[in-house]
Write a protein that holds these residues in place. Structure first.
Motif, PDB file in Angstrom:
ATOM      1  N   VAL A 115       0.859  -1.186   0.000  1.00 29.87           N
ATOM      2  CA  VAL A 115       0.000   0.000   0.000  1.00 29.87           C
ATOM      3  C   VAL A 115       0.892   1.232   0.000  1.00 29.87           C
ATOM      4  CG1 VAL A 115      -1.911  -1.126   1.221  1.00 29.87           C
ATOM      5  CG2 VAL A 115      -0.161   0.069   2.524  1.00 29.87           C
ATOM      6  N   GLU A 116       0.332   2.367  -0.388  1.00 26.89           N
ATOM      7  CA  GLU A 116       1.100   3.612  -0.395  1.00 26.89           C
ATOM      8  C   GLU A 116       1.270   4.118   1.044  1.00 26.89           C
ATOM      9  OE1 GLU A 116       0.992   8.029  -2.446  1.00 26.89           O
ATOM     10  OE2 GLU A 116      -0.456   6.518  -3.080  1.00 26.89           O
ATOM     11  N   VAL A 117       2.494   4.470   1.392  1.00 28.65           N
ATOM     12  CA  VAL A 117       2.784   5.003   2.721  1.00 28.65           C
ATOM     13  C   VAL A 117       3.393   6.384   2.559  1.00 28.65           C
ATOM     14  CG1 VAL A 117       3.113   2.705   3.717  1.00 28.65           C
ATOM     15  CG2 VAL A 117       5.088   3.974   2.861  1.00 28.65           C
ATOM     16  N   SER A 118       3.425   7.132   3.644  1.00 28.02           N
ATOM     17  CA  SER A 118       4.044   8.455   3.589  1.00 28.02           C
ATOM     18  C   SER A 118       4.942   8.649   4.796  1.00 28.02           C
ATOM     19  CB  SER A 118       2.976   9.549   3.524  1.00 28.02           C
ATOM     20  OG  SER A 118       2.258   9.606   4.727  1.00 28.02           O
ATOM     21  N   GLY A 119       5.840   9.602   4.677  1.00 30.92           N
ATOM     22  CA  GLY A 119       6.733   9.934   5.778  1.00 30.92           C
ATOM     23  C   GLY A 119       7.777   8.871   6.035  1.00 30.92           C
ATOM     24  N   PRO A 120       8.578   9.110   7.052  1.00 33.34           N
ATOM     25  CA  PRO A 120       9.650   8.162   7.370  1.00 33.34           C
ATOM     26  C   PRO A 120       9.123   6.940   8.118  1.00 33.34           C
ATOM     27  CG  PRO A 120       9.666   9.995   8.905  1.00 33.34           C
ATOM     28  CD  PRO A 120       8.621  10.307   7.882  1.00 33.34           C
ATOM     29  N   PRO A 121       9.887   5.844   8.090  1.00 36.56           N
ATOM     30  CA  PRO A 121       9.514   4.679   8.877  1.00 36.56           C
ATOM     31  C   PRO A 121       9.910   4.915  10.336  1.00 36.56           C
ATOM     32  CG  PRO A 121      11.591   4.268   7.785  1.00 36.56           C
ATOM     33  CD  PRO A 121      11.115   5.626   7.329  1.00 36.56           C
ATOM     34  N   ARG A 122       9.195   4.295  11.239  1.00 37.32           N
ATOM     35  CA  ARG A 122       9.501   4.449  12.667  1.00 37.32           C
ATOM     36  C   ARG A 122       9.611   3.068  13.293  1.00 37.32           C
ATOM     37  NH1 ARG A 122       6.133   8.449  10.852  1.00 37.32           N
ATOM     38  NH2 ARG A 122       6.854  10.552  11.265  1.00 37.32           N
ATOM     39  N   ALA A 123      10.817   2.724  13.749  1.00 34.79           N
ATOM     40  CA  ALA A 123      11.093   1.397  14.301  1.00 34.79           C
ATOM     41  C   ALA A 123      10.511   1.260  15.703  1.00 34.79           C
ATOM     42  CB  ALA A 123      12.597   1.160  14.347  1.00 34.79           C
ATOM     43  N   LEU A 124      10.048   0.037  15.999  1.00 30.26           N
ATOM     44  CA  LEU A 124       9.487  -0.256  17.313  1.00 30.26           C
ATOM     45  C   LEU A 124      10.427  -1.107  18.170  1.00 30.26           C
ATOM     46  CD1 LEU A 124       5.809  -0.854  16.186  1.00 30.26           C
ATOM     47  CD2 LEU A 124       6.763   1.172  17.303  1.00 30.26           C
ATOM     48  N   GLY A 125      11.487  -1.679  17.573  1.00 34.41           N
ATOM     49  CA  GLY A 125      12.494  -2.405  18.328  1.00 34.41           C
ATOM     50  C   GLY A 125      12.179  -3.856  18.626  1.00 34.41           C
ATOM     51  N   ASP A 126      11.001  -4.316  18.256  1.00 30.77           N
ATOM     52  CA  ASP A 126      10.607  -5.699  18.535  1.00 30.77           C
ATOM     53  C   ASP A 126      10.497  -6.526  17.254  1.00 30.77           C
ATOM     54  OD1 ASP A 126       8.374  -4.584  17.378  1.00 30.77           O
ATOM     55  OD2 ASP A 126       6.966  -5.254  18.912  1.00 30.77           O
ATOM     56  N   GLY A 127      11.202  -6.099  16.210  1.00 31.48           N
ATOM     57  CA  GLY A 127      11.116  -6.771  14.921  1.00 31.48           C
ATOM     58  C   GLY A 127      10.099  -6.131  14.002  1.00 31.48           C
ATOM     59  N   THR A 128       9.540  -5.002  14.425  1.00 29.41           N
ATOM     60  CA  THR A 128       8.529  -4.321  13.626  1.00 29.41           C
ATOM     61  C   THR A 128       8.857  -2.842  13.485  1.00 29.41           C
ATOM     62  OG1 THR A 128       7.112  -3.795  15.521  1.00 29.41           O
ATOM     63  CG2 THR A 128       6.729  -5.915  14.424  1.00 29.41           C
ATOM     64  N   TRP A 129       8.188  -2.201  12.520  1.00 29.62           N
ATOM     65  CA  TRP A 129       8.227  -0.754  12.350  1.00 29.62           C
ATOM     66  C   TRP A 129       6.871  -0.335  11.842  1.00 29.62           C
ATOM     67  CZ3 TRP A 129      10.193  -4.154   8.878  1.00 29.62           C
ATOM     68  CH2 TRP A 129       9.874  -3.992   7.532  1.00 29.62           C
ATOM     69  N   TYR A 130       6.600   0.965  11.900  1.00 31.40           N
ATOM     70  CA  TYR A 130       5.312   1.424  11.396  1.00 31.40           C
ATOM     71  C   TYR A 130       5.480   2.579  10.432  1.00 31.40           C
ATOM     72  CZ  TYR A 130       5.113   5.381  14.728  1.00 31.40           C
ATOM     73  OH  TYR A 130       5.358   6.536  15.427  1.00 31.40           O
ATOM     74  N   THR A 131       4.465   2.710   9.600  1.00 31.61           N
ATOM     75  CA  THR A 131       4.370   3.813   8.651  1.00 31.61           C
ATOM     76  C   THR A 131       2.949   4.354   8.710  1.00 31.61           C
ATOM     77  OG1 THR A 131       3.716   2.356   6.831  1.00 31.61           O
ATOM     78  CG2 THR A 131       6.081   2.827   7.064  1.00 31.61           C
TER      79      THR A 131
END
Length: 144
Positions: A115-131
């Motif tokens: 899917v289309e995302v915007s902005g920078p990625p933000r890491a969560l430190g548990d093997g995941t990140w969000y956009t």
């Protein structure tokens, strides 16, 4: 902004164990991983190794199409960093995100999202990140 090794750097993240720090130079051209104990750089990645955005004009000046790292990024886990070049890419289209190995930073292929995302990625430190979605109406969590 902090000084590491006599150079002004922006602290982006602390690794999940707290053993390493991720920084970017003030001019956004070099990412570095540091030991938290003494600030010593253990690996660095120059933005020159990141290819220009695919939509950048071929006849443009090299410094006009050069990618720069965002002031956001972080440790997805101890072995993976997620960073973006969204700010320098925005003139050409969607920003790109990259997965990097902190032991020896080398950019991998840009992350391809379904899917289309915007902005920078933000890491969560548990093997995941969000956009964030392109319309800023949804939050997407991604896993390795």
């Amino acid at each position: 902004m902090d000084t590491f090794g006599g150079e002004d750097r922006v602290l982006l993240a602390v690794s999940p164990t707290g053993d390493r720090l991720l920084t970017v130079t003030h001019d956004q051209d070099t990412l570095a991983v540091h030991r938290a104990a003494d600030g010593q750089v253990t690996a660095a990645l120059d933005a020159e190794t990141v290819p220009p955005h695919p939509a950048a004009e071929e006849d443009a000046e090299a410094d006009e199409i050069r990618a720069y790292f965002d002031y956001e990024g972080g440790f997805v886990d101890e072995e993976t960093i997620v960073v973006g070049t969204t700010e320098s890419d925005e003139e050409y289209g969607a920003g790109r995100h990259w997965l990097v190995a902190p032991a020896s930073p080398r950019p991998l292929d840009p992350i391809t999202y379904p899917v289309e995302v915007s902005g920078p990625p933000r890491a969560l430190g548990d093997g995941t990140w969000y956009t964030v979605s392109a319309a800023d109406s949804a939050l997407h969590v991604w896993a390795l």
